[in-house]
Design an enzyme around this catalytic site. Structure first.
Site, short mmCIF file in Angstrom:
data_model
loop_
_atom_site.label_atom_id
_atom_site.label_comp_id
_atom_site.label_asym_id
_atom_site.label_seq_id
_atom_site.Cartn_x
_atom_site.Cartn_y
_atom_site.Cartn_z
N SER A 48 0.84 -1.20 0.00
CA SER A 48 0.00 0.00 0.00
C SER A 48 0.87 1.24 0.00
O SER A 48 1.99 1.23 0.53
CB SER A 48 -0.90 0.00 1.25
OG SER A 48 -1.47 1.27 1.47
N SER A 49 0.34 2.32 -0.55
CA SER A 49 1.08 3.58 -0.58
C SER A 49 1.26 4.18 0.81
O SER A 49 2.07 5.10 1.00
CB SER A 49 0.37 4.59 -1.48
OG SER A 49 -0.94 4.84 -1.01
N CYS A 50 0.54 3.67 1.82
CA CYS A 50 0.66 4.23 3.17
C CYS A 50 1.99 3.85 3.82
O CYS A 50 2.27 4.31 4.94
CB CYS A 50 -0.51 3.78 4.04
SG CYS A 50 -0.46 2.05 4.50
N TYR A 94 -1.14 -0.49 10.05
CA TYR A 94 -1.27 -1.13 8.75
C TYR A 94 -0.01 -0.91 7.92
O TYR A 94 0.50 -1.83 7.27
CB TYR A 94 -2.49 -0.55 8.02
CG TYR A 94 -2.76 -1.16 6.67
CD1 TYR A 94 -3.30 -2.45 6.57
CD2 TYR A 94 -2.51 -0.46 5.49
CE1 TYR A 94 -3.56 -3.02 5.33
CE2 TYR A 94 -2.77 -1.03 4.26
CZ TYR A 94 -3.29 -2.30 4.18
OH TYR A 94 -3.55 -2.86 2.95
N LYS A 131 2.68 -3.67 6.31
CA LYS A 131 3.02 -3.73 4.89
C LYS A 131 4.53 -3.56 4.65
O LYS A 131 5.11 -4.19 3.77
CB LYS A 131 2.22 -2.68 4.11
CG LYS A 131 0.74 -3.01 4.00
CD LYS A 131 0.53 -4.33 3.29
CE LYS A 131 -0.92 -4.71 3.13
NZ LYS A 131 -1.10 -6.00 2.46
N HIS A 190 -12.87 2.90 2.39
CA HIS A 190 -12.00 4.01 2.02
C HIS A 190 -12.84 5.17 1.51
O HIS A 190 -14.06 5.05 1.34
CB HIS A 190 -10.99 3.54 0.96
CG HIS A 190 -9.97 2.60 1.49
ND1 HIS A 190 -10.07 1.23 1.35
CD2 HIS A 190 -8.82 2.81 2.17
CE1 HIS A 190 -9.03 0.64 1.92
NE2 HIS A 190 -8.25 1.58 2.43
#
Length: 313
Positions: free
Chosen positions: A108-110, A137, A141, A180
């Site tokens: 994920s981009s987070c 999260y 990842k 989201h």
């Protein structure tokens, strides 16, 4: 990947996994292995080991994860960290133990620091503090990326990682407590339209910038990379441009046909100010997205309408 290869899609009923399943089926792959969460709990190590030993897949798409928006990430912090770590660790290790030819881990981009330079380049990983609302999260990842790197380094495993930007599309989650921003807006505007509400309340200021990639485009990128990329470095997957949350809301409002006004609750968090992915490395490999945002939202809204009864308040 050979058309006869056995391919396991972990998380095949989710938005990403189902998109990968559609793509593989479209391309003529028939030996696809799937299990629902009730059939195989990926959090349970022994169950995962037994599954891999019995099925011995050639390729694995690791799209299973516990996911959610700002609210869910912030409330269920322990669950997001524990469950995602369990899923990743179990699947990645079982893939190694059973000689999987290639595995793709979807992140994920987070994973990037909250204030990392924009657009987000792969080299920015671990260079700053994460966004607090989704830190558990993100940490999970990041651990998944490092697991793939470590297994490649120690065992020579062809395990690759891709980091998608914000996703949307068929089979998205429209539960307002867990979804989201884009699917949540679709539901809010639709219900306000149906109930003739004078306004829709949305969180924050509307100023943050976000990038959105249709799940079918992600599946296409995953298929492309599984065949054409075996590098140690993880890759960003996105469209390369973004939109403010305010403009996104107005676009969805127009597509849904809601005539009321939008009230921005500035007491609620905005989250990360901007998340735009640098996709130059992916573009250099020869892949670009094909579904533009307005077209994608229109298709996604139709998917929502087909599922509307299950999301009734």
């Amino acid at each position: 990947m050979e058309k006869s290869a056995k391919i396991y899609i972990a998380g095949h009923r989710g938005m990403v996994g189902s998109a990968i399943h559609r793509k593989l089926t479209k391309e003529g792959f028939t030996n696809i292995v799937t299990r629902t969460s009730s059939e195989l709990d990926l959090r349970e190590q022994e169950a995962v080991r037994e599954f891999f030993a019995a099925e011995r897949p050639d390729y694995v798409f690791l799209a299973a994860a516990k996911v959610g928006g700002i609210m869910a990430n912030n409330i269920y912090r322990a669950e997001f960290l524990y469950e995602n770590l369990q899923i990743q660790n179990n699947v990645i290790d079982a893939a190694h133990q059973n000689g999987v030819t290639k595995l793709m881990f979807l992140g994920s981009s987070c994973i990037y620091p909250k204030l990392a330079p924009q657009p987000l380049n792969e080299d920015s990983l671990l260079t700053g503090t994460l966004e607090p609302t989704n830190e558990p999260y993100a940490i999970a990842k990041i651990a998944g990326i490092k697991m793939c790197e470590a297994y490649r380094s120690q065992y020579g495993s062809d395990f690759i990682s891709v980091m998608p930007t914000n996703l949307y599309g068929p089979n998205d989650n429209y539960d307002l407590n867990k979804s989201h921003v884009l699917p949540a807006m679709i539901r809010k505007f639709h219900e306000a339209k149906e109930e003739n509400k004078p306004f829709v309340e949305l969180w924050g200021t509307g100023s943050p910038l976000r990038e959105f990639l249709h799940a079918d485009d992600l599946a296409d990128a995953c298929y492309f990379l599984m065949q054409n990329y075996s590098g140690a470095e993880f890759l960003n997957v996105g469209v390369g441009h973004d939109i403010t949350i305010k403009d996104l809301a107005e676009l969805i409002q127009r597509i849904v046909g809601y005539q009321g006004r939008i009230n921005w609750n500035v007491e609620k968090p905005d989250g990360t100010p901007r998340k735009l992915m640098d996709v130059s490395k992916l573009h250099a490999l020869g892949w670009k997205h094909s579904i533009e945002l307005e077209e994608g939202i229109r298709v996604t809204y139709q998917d929502f309408l087909q599922k509307i009864e299950s999301y009734a308040v």
